[in-house]
Design a protein around this motif. Structure first.
Motif, PDB file in Angstrom:
ATOM      1  N   LEU A 162       0.828  -1.205   0.000  1.00  0.00           N
ATOM      2  CA  LEU A 162       0.000   0.000   0.000  1.00  0.00           C
ATOM      3  C   LEU A 162       0.865   1.259   0.000  1.00  0.00           C
ATOM      4  O   LEU A 162       0.546   2.243  -0.666  1.00  0.00           O
ATOM      5  N   VAL A 166       0.659   4.236  -2.746  1.00  0.00           N
ATOM      6  CA  VAL A 166       0.424   5.628  -2.381  1.00  0.00           C
ATOM      7  C   VAL A 166       1.558   6.508  -2.874  1.00  0.00           C
ATOM      8  O   VAL A 166       1.320   7.580  -3.438  1.00  0.00           O
ATOM      9  N   SER A 167       2.775   6.090  -2.695  1.00  0.00           N
ATOM     10  CA  SER A 167       3.905   6.920  -3.127  1.00  0.00           C
ATOM     11  C   SER A 167       3.991   6.981  -4.643  1.00  0.00           C
ATOM     12  O   SER A 167       4.392   7.999  -5.189  1.00  0.00           O
ATOM     13  N   ARG A 169       1.475   7.165  -6.701  1.00  0.00           N
ATOM     14  CA  ARG A 169       0.462   8.111  -7.169  1.00  0.00           C
ATOM     15  C   ARG A 169       0.897   9.557  -6.934  1.00  0.00           C
ATOM     16  O   ARG A 169       0.416  10.443  -7.608  1.00  0.00           O
ATOM     17  N   ARG A 170       1.737   9.803  -5.983  1.00  0.00           N
ATOM     18  CA  ARG A 170       2.192  11.161  -5.713  1.00  0.00           C
ATOM     19  C   ARG A 170       3.244  11.624  -6.715  1.00  0.00           C
ATOM     20  O   ARG A 170       3.417  12.795  -6.925  1.00  0.00           O
TER      21      ARG A 170
END
Length: 171
Positions: A162, A166-167, A169-170
């Motif tokens: 996860l 998340v990283s 997408r940034r």
């Protein structure tokens, strides 16, 4: 707008796939079965959300169709009024009004029927998924109690995955 059940269902389905794959890799029948149960519950919740979206879209479509038909009928009435005498206009207007009401009632019955069928199907799928999720949750609890180190390893791998998502997408 996408229904939230579709999003949470997809997340549960993904979690179930990961758990099932982990169970397959480690040879843990319970993890494999629990993962498949969670995956099924997620699919059921996703289907429920899709059904709600379908009903909402169908209702919007029928409402648009009925509105267009009423506008068209109103234009015809106006055109007929221009061509006819007052008595004839009143009679035709009443017939047109009755036709519009009949059309609206048929459309409303059709939408209600489709909505009821979709709701019944989604409710049944959601109930089956909920049952499978409860059963899977009990089994997961037993697995965690029986194999605490394997559960900790799974949680760490899931958290790491996860974090990567998340990283990514940034960036």
């Amino acid at each position: 707008m996408v229904d939230t059940n579709r999003i949470t269902g997809a997340a549960r389905e993904l979690g179930g796939k990961v758990q099932g794959a982990f169970g397959d890799l480690t040879g843990s029948r319970r993890d494999s079965v629990e993962g498949r149960a969670r995956e099924a519950a997620g699919q059921a919740e996703t289907l429920y959300g899709q059904a709600k979206d379908t009903v909402r879209d169908a209702a919007d479509h029928v409402a648009d169709h009925v509105t267009d038909a009423a506008r068209d009928l109103g234009g015809r009435v106006r055109d007929a009024v221009d061509d006819l005498g007052a008595d004839d206009v009143e009679a035709r207007a009443r017939r047109a009004q009755g036709a519009a009401q009949d059309q609206y009632a048929r459309a409303e019955r059709g939408v209600r029927h489709a909505a009821e069928e979709a709701y019944d199907y989604a409710e049944d799928a959601y109930a089956r998924g909920s049952h499978a999720l409860r059963r899977g949750t009990r089994e997961v609890g037993q697995q965690v109690a029986e194999y605490p180190l394997a559960a900790l390893l799974i949680a760490g791998i899931a958290g790491f995955g996860l974090g990567l998502l998340v990283s990514a997408r940034r960036d």
